[in-house]
Write an enzyme that holds these catalytic residues in place. Structure first.
Site, PDB file in Angstrom:
ATOM      1  N   ARG A 147       0.853  -1.178   0.000  1.00 36.62           N
ATOM      2  CA  ARG A 147       0.000   0.000   0.000  1.00 36.62           C
ATOM      3  C   ARG A 147       0.892   1.231   0.000  1.00 36.62           C
ATOM      4  NH1 ARG A 147      -4.090   1.846   4.807  1.00 36.62           N
ATOM      5  NH2 ARG A 147      -2.196   2.896   5.485  1.00 36.62           N
ATOM      6  N   GLU A 273     -14.198  -1.082   5.893  1.00 40.36           N
ATOM      7  CA  GLU A 273     -13.569  -1.380   7.174  1.00 40.36           C
ATOM      8  C   GLU A 273     -14.322  -0.768   8.355  1.00 40.36           C
ATOM      9  OE1 GLU A 273      -9.921   1.532   8.163  1.00 40.36           O
ATOM     10  OE2 GLU A 273      -9.631   0.384   6.323  1.00 40.36           O
ATOM     11  N   HIS A 323      -9.766  -6.498   6.556  1.00 36.76           N
ATOM     12  CA  HIS A 323      -9.072  -5.492   7.357  1.00 36.76           C
ATOM     13  C   HIS A 323      -8.132  -6.176   8.339  1.00 36.76           C
ATOM     14  CE1 HIS A 323      -8.516  -1.535   8.878  1.00 36.76           C
ATOM     15  NE2 HIS A 323      -9.259  -1.631   9.950  1.00 36.76           N
ATOM     16  N   ASP A 327      -4.672  -2.763  15.391  1.00 33.59           N
ATOM     17  CA  ASP A 327      -5.680  -2.697  16.451  1.00 33.59           C
ATOM     18  C   ASP A 327      -6.714  -3.807  16.309  1.00 33.59           C
ATOM     19  OD1 ASP A 327      -6.649  -1.459  14.170  1.00 33.59           O
ATOM     20  OD2 ASP A 327      -7.911  -0.057  15.260  1.00 33.59           O
TER      21      ASP A 327
END
Length: 413
Positions: A147, A273, A323, A327
């Site tokens: 990305r 997401e 996703h 976290d």
């Protein structure tokens, strides 16, 4: 096989994580990820105060029935807190079922459809030279897709861009979640200018393609910052650089907005997401307005719900791109990897390596080699929670940033 007990663990080994552990009367345990970044304690309370009391004595093997019981029986449906809590229960029950069968979870989902899951890493830089160094570092680490995120001239810190490549040339911890031991933790406030971003980004991708050639799959995340017509322009402007996808180009609550984007560009599109149910996707999928589903197992009701969502997407030729940020705990990542290996319409898997402290708390069996992730052959999910290690990292409030335009208006990000 009845549920004997369930407990909720909150720990912060670099990031805050919420983990549900379910224990059966014959001693099997299962883990589920319930982490909701910046709202962790809300999910902990939802689980501990409202869900756990409903689980004791239930048949641990009745996964579908338990999912429906928690979703329909609570009356108040959907929403990130509810769906993260249901996801934790669902994932923990799948973990138990696979352990009882003596198999890695993907075997119960239909078996292996591929050798491994193609993963993309997050290359970023404050400027183009720093970004190119980050891409080189990710390729050296074995990634076969990256990305691309860049700072914007004239702006300060931008979410999604690491503060620096640091030693070794690779940085994964780009999220500026603020923590404070001696006062309230408040979100960082960043400044944004969409027109400056739209002018700059094609130059970024031109530089990356010139340096690394046409074969490397490149992705980009717009973080919901554009209006639909701005997103349409960006998708069109990036067509010469053959993106794997343009992600979250505009806020996706208005699913119909993606008709405008789709009508103006052939750049593949991904979103979802921040979604937490299949209902958030109905227009996007049925009208083929996107190419990749971007939800996390953790935030979308667990393995049961995600499998149904991906099966629906498959009917319309839409692939997965689950996703996988830091976290989402290693428990949530493992759940995604078992689905990635089993489903037919797999596309790509986001992969941000967790902090070494996180991997002290969560002992994992999944691997990354030659650009591919594999969940491993350990029965169940292949992740165990070390309670002693978790206790060394107490919860610390932290929040993702707030985005403002130059005039101070709160903006999407």
């Amino acid at each position: 096989m009845k549920i004997r007990s369930a407990d909720v663990n909150v720990t912060s080994p670099g990031r805050n994580f919420v983990t549900l552990r379910i224990t059966t009367d014959d001693g099997l345990t299962g883990l589920g990820d319930a982490t909701l970044n910046g709202r962790e304690l809300a999910v902990r309370s939802y689980l501990a105060d409202h869900v756990v009391p409903l689980l004791t004595g239930r048949d641990a093997g009745r996964i579908e029935d338990t999912w429906q019981y928690l979703y329909r029986g609570g009356y108040w449906r959907r929403g990130p807190v509810t769906m993260a809590a249901i996801a934790a229960v669902d994932t923990a029950l799948w973990d138990i079922k696979a352990k009882a069968a003596g198999m890695p979870l993907y075997q119960l989902l239909g078996g292996r459809s591929r050798r491994g899951a193609l993963a993309y890493g997050h290359a970023s830089g404050q400027d183009i030279p720093e970004l190119l160094d980050s891409v080189r570092a990710h390729l050296a680490d074995g990634f076969q897709a990256v990305r691309i995120q860049s700072g914007v001239p004239g702006l300060g810190p931008v979410y999604g861009v690491a503060a620096g490549t640091g030693s070794g040339g690779t940085r994964y911890d780009y999220e500026p979640a603020r923590r404070s031991a001696d006062g309230p933790a408040l979100p960082v406030e960043e400044t944004w200018d969409t027109r400056a971003y739209l002018r700059h980004l094609p130059r970024v991708f031109d530089a990356v393609r010139q340096e690394f050639g046409p074969e490397l799959p490149l992705l980009h995340d717009g973080h919901h910052r554009m209006t639909p017509i701005q997103a349409a322009r960006l998708g069109r402007d990036l067509e010469p650089y053959d993106l794997f996808w343009l992600e979250d180009a505009t806020p996706s609550e208005d699913q119909a907005a993606w008709r405008l984007i789709r009508g103006h560009t052939t750049t593949p599109l991904a979103t979802g997401e921040v979604f937490n149910s299949a209902y958030d996707y109905t227009t996007l999928i049925s009208e083929r307005l996107i190419d990749y589903v971007r939800s996390a197992v953790t935030h979308t009701g667990g393995i049961t719900a995600m499998r149904k969502l991906l099966d629906l997407a498959a009917l319309y030729g839409i692939k997965s791109g689950l996703h996988g940020p830091t976290d989402v705990s290693p428990v949530g990542m493992a759940a995604a990897l078992h689905l990635d290996l089993a489903i037919h319409n797999f596309g790509i898997q986001e992969y941000m390596r967790h902090d070494p402290r996180t991997l002290e708390v969560f002992r994992t069996s999944y691997t990354f080699q030659d650009g591919l992730l594999h969940p491993g052959e350990t029965p169940g999910l292949g992740v165990e929670l070390d309670d002693e290690a978790a206790a060394r990292f107490p919860y610390t409030p932290a929040y993702l940033p707030v985005n403002r335009l130059r005039d101070g208006t709160v903006h999407d990000w």
